[in-house]
Design a protein around this motif. Structure first.
Motif, PDB file in Angstrom:
ATOM      1  N   ALA A 186      56.618   7.776   2.967  1.00 33.44           N
ATOM      2  CA  ALA A 186      55.418   8.402   2.399  1.00 33.44           C
ATOM      3  C   ALA A 186      54.209   8.217   3.304  1.00 33.44           C
ATOM      4  O   ALA A 186      53.416   9.148   3.503  1.00 33.44           O
ATOM      5  CB  ALA A 186      55.139   7.820   1.017  1.00 33.44           C
ATOM      6  N   THR A 187      54.063   7.026   3.875  1.00 33.17           N
ATOM      7  CA  THR A 187      52.925   6.771   4.767  1.00 33.17           C
ATOM      8  C   THR A 187      53.007   7.631   6.019  1.00 33.17           C
ATOM      9  O   THR A 187      52.015   8.250   6.440  1.00 33.17           O
ATOM     10  CB  THR A 187      52.880   5.288   5.153  1.00 33.17           C
ATOM     11  N   GLY A 188      54.177   7.685   6.634  1.00 27.45           N
ATOM     12  CA  GLY A 188      54.336   8.508   7.828  1.00 27.45           C
ATOM     13  C   GLY A 188      54.055   9.975   7.557  1.00 27.45           C
ATOM     14  O   GLY A 188      53.377  10.655   8.355  1.00 27.45           O
ATOM     15  N   LEU A 189      54.551  10.484   6.442  1.00 31.89           N
ATOM     16  CA  LEU A 189      54.343  11.890   6.121  1.00 31.89           C
ATOM     17  C   LEU A 189      52.879  12.189   5.798  1.00 31.89           C
ATOM     18  O   LEU A 189      52.387  13.283   6.091  1.00 31.89           O
ATOM     19  CB  LEU A 189      55.235  12.284   4.946  1.00 31.89           C
ATOM     20  N   ALA A 190      52.167  11.241   5.212  1.00 29.66           N
ATOM     21  CA  ALA A 190      50.736  11.433   4.959  1.00 29.66           C
ATOM     22  C   ALA A 190      49.965  11.533   6.279  1.00 29.66           C
ATOM     23  O   ALA A 190      49.049  12.354   6.418  1.00 29.66           O
ATOM     24  CB  ALA A 190      50.201  10.278   4.109  1.00 29.66           C
ATOM     25  N   VAL A 191      50.328  10.705   7.248  1.00 26.51           N
ATOM     26  CA  VAL A 191      49.693  10.778   8.570  1.00 26.51           C
ATOM     27  C   VAL A 191      49.978  12.126   9.220  1.00 26.51           C
ATOM     28  O   VAL A 191      49.084  12.771   9.794  1.00 26.51           O
ATOM     29  CB  VAL A 191      50.189   9.622   9.468  1.00 26.51           C
ATOM     30  N   ALA A 192      51.225  12.598   9.120  1.00 22.65           N
ATOM     31  CA  ALA A 192      51.580  13.891   9.693  1.00 22.65           C
ATOM     32  C   ALA A 192      50.811  15.021   9.013  1.00 22.65           C
ATOM     33  O   ALA A 192      50.356  15.969   9.674  1.00 22.65           O
ATOM     34  CB  ALA A 192      53.083  14.128   9.569  1.00 22.65           C
ATOM     35  N   ALA A 193      50.651  14.940   7.690  1.00 23.56           N
ATOM     36  CA  ALA A 193      49.899  15.972   6.970  1.00 23.56           C
ATOM     37  C   ALA A 193      48.451  16.025   7.455  1.00 23.56           C
ATOM     38  O   ALA A 193      47.869  17.114   7.598  1.00 23.56           O
ATOM     39  CB  ALA A 193      49.949  15.705   5.468  1.00 23.56           C
ATOM     40  N   ALA A 194      47.870  14.858   7.744  1.00 24.40           N
ATOM     41  CA  ALA A 194      46.514  14.825   8.290  1.00 24.40           C
ATOM     42  C   ALA A 194      46.461  15.527   9.648  1.00 24.40           C
ATOM     43  O   ALA A 194      45.487  16.224   9.967  1.00 24.40           O
ATOM     44  CB  ALA A 194      46.044  13.374   8.415  1.00 24.40           C
TER      45      ALA A 194
END
Length: 445
Positions: A316-324
């Motif tokens: 979830a953390t990695g995907l949130a960074v990618a979404a940013a």
């Protein structure tokens, strides 16, 4: 050293799906391929690759991971050589199709080799982190290497560059990868199921590539027939109970959702830089170097976050960074550093950090005897998401422009981040009872 052939094989297969993109104009001019047929330089690889992935995964269980890895590497190397030496369009298309089949055997075998060398625990997580990073880098490095080789050596070397490492990996496989020791219940191959799923997946990907509704319906009917066959086959290619193992279904759903955004991104951005910004093939390729480095960094970080935080929080953390990062790509503000480079680094870092925990969840509960099958399912999911994502985002580009496509990609990545919270908190160890005995596995937490 035992896993190096698997890493090399994974890198080559993923790289080859994108490396020819920037060489298409040169290839078409050299072989007399018109603009309408030029996409088939790519499609003739991706169609058989997608269609044969599930069968390739099962072959790794039937033949053993080492034999499947070796067969995939040698087939891939021979077909790549033929493609690089092709003197006509039909020869090139046939060679690319053979490459795709070799890659479909090779890629699931790489995951099966990892499961053989590291049955469970932090060592497997670290190995999967390296595998995920290598695969993600391959997707981006294909664009980089394609630009460099097209500019400096010619289009043929875009293909031939993969031959020496493939042959070296094959030689290392014989020396370093453990031999398969099949048990008493060695699986048999469901040929009817294999034919249905291979034809169905190929038709679906072809339909998405060509926007052919009738072909899509035919593919879906074939896949429905495959599902029905698996319910009654004595030795199913994909036992239905596999989906009830902890994390398998949820992990594949998250991988599919993030794949809709990520796998099309290098292709769309490379075309944007060349077509709209006037960059050369070499410059467009080199523009992705920071992204590739960020993917490596994210993969290395994932080995730590997955063990310390658990797959759910790490993904979830990695995907949130990618979404940013996709927000930055959608804004397209300023020069390269702020419109492509900086946001691309965030995307690469986040995706690199997310692929490992997703892969851990999707494969951890599958017994070692079915590791090839698990790899085939996951890689099929990735390939289907790439096909759907490229078709969908390309349509958005034509209808509303590059920025709108990046907004859609951002939405997909953000959705994947939310879905990641449904993953099991920890990777479950393999259950040696196998997919046919799901009752012995613990439920998702």
């Amino acid at each position: 050293m035992r896993l190096l052939p698997a890493y090399v094989g994974g890198f080559l297969v993923i790289m080859d799906a994108t490396i020819v993109a920037v060489a298409l104009p040169s290839t078409g001019a050299a072989l007399g391929i018109d603009a309408a047929a030029l996409p088939w330089v790519v499609n003739s690889y991706t169609l058989p690759f997608a269609g044969f992935l599930l069968l390739g995964g099962r072959l790794a269980d039937v033949l053993g991971p080492r034999a499947a890895l070796l067969a995939g590497l040698l087939t891939f190397a021979a077909a790549t050589t033929a493609g690089g030496l092709a003197g006509s369009a039909p020869m090139l298309f046939a060679a690319r199709a053979a490459q795709g089949i070799g890659g479909a055997v090779l890629l699931p075998a790489t995951l099966a080799v990892i499961a053989t060398v590291h049955p469970a625990g932090p060592a497997r997580t670290r190995a999967l982190a390296a595998w995920s990073a290598v695969g993600a880098v391959g997707a981006t490095a294909g664009t980089v290497l394609g630009g460099v080789l097209t500019e400096w050596a010619g289009w043929r070397w875009v293909l031939l560059v993969a031959v020496p490492p493939a042959l070296a990996a094959a030689a290392m496989t014989v020396r370093t990868v453990p031999a398969h020791r099949p048990g008493a219940s060695r699986p048999r191959l469901d040929l009817t199921g294999a034919a249905l799923v291979t034809a169905g997946l190929t038709a679906v990907v072809l339909a998405l590539t060509m926007s052919a509704v009738s072909t899509l319906m035919a593919g879906l009917l074939l896949l429905a027939g495959f599902v029905a066959r698996q319910r009654r086959a004595p030795d199913p290619l994909l036992p239905p109970s596999t989906w009830r193992l902890p994390g398998v279904a949820r992990g594949n759903v998250v991988m599919f959702t993030v794949g809709l955004a990520f796998f099309a991104t290098p292709v769309l951005l490379a075309l944007h830089l060349q077509r709209d910004s006037g960059w050369s093939a070499l410059a467009a390729g080199l523009a992705f170097v920071p992204v590739a480095l960020a993917l490596v960094a994210g993969g290395r970080l994932a080995a730590w976050t997955t063990v310390r935080w658990g797959p759910r929080r790490a993904a979830a953390t990695g995907l949130a960074v990618a979404a940013a990062g996709y927000v930055g790509l959608a804004l397209d503000a300023g020069g390269y550093a702020t419109s492509v480079g900086g946001p691309g680094v965030l995307v690469g870092l986040g995706i690199g950090a997310a692929f490992t925990p997703i892969t851990v969840v999707a494969t951890a509960a599958v017994p070692q005897a079915a590791a090839g099958l698990a790899g085939g399912v996951l890689t099929t999911t990735r390939q289907l998401s790439a096909a759907v994502g490229l078709a969908g985002l390309s349509a958005v580009v034509l209808a509303a422009g590059e920025q709108a496509a990046m907004v859609v990609a951002c939405a997909c990545c953000a959705t994947a981040a939310v879905l990641a919270f449904l993953l099991p908190r920890t990777g479950s160890p393999p259950d040696q009872a196998g997919p046919s005995a799901p009752g012995t596995a613990s439920p998702d937490s």
